[in-house]
Design an enzyme around this catalytic site. Sequence first.
Site, mmCIF file in Angstrom:
data_model
loop_
_atom_site.group_PDB
_atom_site.id
_atom_site.type_symbol
_atom_site.label_atom_id
_atom_site.label_comp_id
_atom_site.label_asym_id
_atom_site.label_seq_id
_atom_site.Cartn_x
_atom_site.Cartn_y
_atom_site.Cartn_z
ATOM 1 N N ASN A 117 -6.759 2.308 10.589
ATOM 2 C CA ASN A 117 -6.239 1.306 11.135
ATOM 3 C C ASN A 117 -6.076 1.114 12.647
ATOM 4 O O ASN A 117 -6.102 0.063 13.204
ATOM 5 C CB ASN A 117 -4.957 1.213 10.537
ATOM 6 C CG ASN A 117 -4.185 2.575 10.481
ATOM 7 O OD1 ASN A 117 -4.766 3.571 10.085
ATOM 8 N ND2 ASN A 117 -3.135 2.786 11.367
ATOM 9 N N HIS A 163 -1.066 -8.359 3.064
ATOM 10 C CA HIS A 163 -0.742 -8.824 4.291
ATOM 11 C C HIS A 163 -1.868 -8.520 5.500
ATOM 12 O O HIS A 163 -1.622 -9.003 6.526
ATOM 13 C CB HIS A 163 0.544 -8.601 4.829
ATOM 14 C CG HIS A 163 0.861 -7.178 5.295
ATOM 15 N ND1 HIS A 163 0.905 -6.657 6.529
ATOM 16 C CD2 HIS A 163 1.311 -6.120 4.546
ATOM 17 C CE1 HIS A 163 1.252 -5.450 6.659
ATOM 18 N NE2 HIS A 163 1.425 -5.018 5.209
ATOM 19 N N GLN A 199 -7.304 -1.558 5.294
ATOM 20 C CA GLN A 199 -7.861 -2.175 6.466
ATOM 21 C C GLN A 199 -9.231 -2.618 6.085
ATOM 22 O O GLN A 199 -9.795 -3.240 6.963
ATOM 23 C CB GLN A 199 -7.978 -1.144 7.598
ATOM 24 C CG GLN A 199 -6.597 -0.772 8.031
ATOM 25 C CD GLN A 199 -5.864 -1.950 8.891
ATOM 26 O OE1 GLN A 199 -6.522 -3.018 9.305
ATOM 27 N NE2 GLN A 199 -4.580 -1.754 9.095
ATOM 28 N N CYS A 236 3.670 0.769 11.775
ATOM 29 C CA CYS A 236 4.545 1.622 11.049
ATOM 30 C C CYS A 236 4.952 2.616 11.718
ATOM 31 O O CYS A 236 6.019 3.398 11.409
ATOM 32 C CB CYS A 236 3.923 1.973 9.520
ATOM 33 S SG CYS A 236 2.782 0.541 9.026
ATOM 34 N N ALA A 256 0.685 -1.313 -0.021
ATOM 35 C CA ALA A 256 -0.076 0.079 -0.064
ATOM 36 C C ALA A 256 0.893 1.112 -0.023
ATOM 37 O O ALA A 256 0.489 2.168 -0.852
ATOM 38 C CB ALA A 256 -0.948 0.013 1.386
ATOM 39 N N THR A 257 1.828 1.305 0.589
ATOM 40 C CA THR A 257 2.746 2.504 0.778
ATOM 41 C C THR A 257 3.428 2.690 -0.532
ATOM 42 O O THR A 257 3.400 3.885 -0.916
ATOM 43 C CB THR A 257 3.956 2.216 1.794
ATOM 44 O OG1 THR A 257 3.556 1.788 2.868
ATOM 45 C CG2 THR A 257 4.879 3.431 1.866
ATOM 46 N N THR A 299 10.426 -6.613 -12.215
ATOM 47 C CA THR A 299 10.122 -8.078 -12.288
ATOM 48 C C THR A 299 8.896 -8.410 -11.330
ATOM 49 O O THR A 299 9.077 -8.196 -10.179
ATOM 50 C CB THR A 299 11.370 -9.201 -12.092
ATOM 51 O OG1 THR A 299 12.493 -8.768 -13.209
ATOM 52 C CG2 THR A 299 10.866 -10.496 -12.156
#
Length: 398
Positions: free
Chosen positions: A155, A205, A183, A340, A75-76, A247
């Site tokens: 979050n 994740h 979220q 984070c 997401a970042t 890639t």
Amino acid sequence: MSERRIIYLDNNSTTKVPTEVVNAMLPFFDEIYANSSSRHRFGFLAEQAISKARKQVATLVGASYPEEIVFTSGATEAINQVIKAVLPENTKRRHIVTCQTEHKAILDVCAYAEKVLGYRVTYLPVKDNGLIDLDVLADVLSEDVALVAVMYVNNETGVIQPIQKIAEMSHRVGAICFSDYTQALGKVPVNLSQDGVDIACFNAHKFHGPKGVGGIWCTSKVQDGMRLRISPLLHGGGHEKGKRSGTLNVPAIVGMGVAAEIAFLEMESNIKKMEYLRNFFEDKIKKSIDGVKINSETAPRVCNTSNITINAIDSEALIAALCPEDEGAPWVVISNGSACSSHTIEPSYVLRAMGLSEDDAAGSIRVSLSKFTTEEEIDIAVDRISFAVKELRELAAL
Ligand SMILES: Cc1ncc(COP(=O)(O)O)c(C=O)c1O
């Protein structure tokens, strides 16, 4: 790991990757390890797997077409791409509207947009339940706004913003509506083709997929004779149809696809289960400890998140007490904000924006459940939290 029992209640930080997801990923390390861009039959096998994963993710997010998904490292990265690359390509307007309670991934990129790219940024306040005041949003919206960036689910508190309404209001002034759905996936039914937002980001994740993979969804609808273009942040090779070079991480994308499929199929029952356990936790903790307040209780909230303020407690000390060093002692894993930003030990800026005092914000914890959480785990967690709170309060009184 040793025999230690871990009661994991920090699922908004990250989630467990179950065996079926791991097993789906494994052949893409040592059997079908081809580069998905290679033009031989071996490469096509990897490309087919990517294409299947794109469909699985598209179904979970309610995309109109799988091609609306661009895979990223998370997401970042997606947020950086939207604000640093997509936005400048698509508009000459110079004003971004976001919210004080956004994740740091948005706030830090907005600060960059302000300092380096020369945008003006408005940070909307929130009401004491964590919801945006739509009247305040209406006041700041004008023809100079390029982008409205408001997350769907918070979050820290689990608050669900009225994103459909926010998208509608943004469009009235011709602004792009971008929302962080990280979220939300697997915890609220999502239908991006109907929600009205133009661009959304997410990662794997948070819904039992691997770390380091995520995506951008961008509408393919033609609006005012124009289609929104996803310009690349990363150049070099033209992967993802030129929208994100590099890639492709085939095993991770396959894992994300399988996790998305499972999340989609199990969504209804998982939501019911998590909501039941979240309410069970909140009832029990209120009965067990004096001076407990549930934050954002009056706002629409996602099913798995409970943010509570415990009077006269330092959340850092509580979190540490719940993971003792003693061998064999179970760990109850909770948090006091976003993983984070938890390197910076300061009371949550999200709770502060909701009007909590510094002490109350410093005494707040977040408990976030998953589909794997059990009633027995909640019982043990509440007992251990109550015990630790009692001890910490006694210590403080000495
Ligand atoms: C709401 C929100 N946005 C963005 C992120 C960043 O996601 P990623 O870890 O994929 O970069 C997170 C996760 O920590 C999050 O909770």
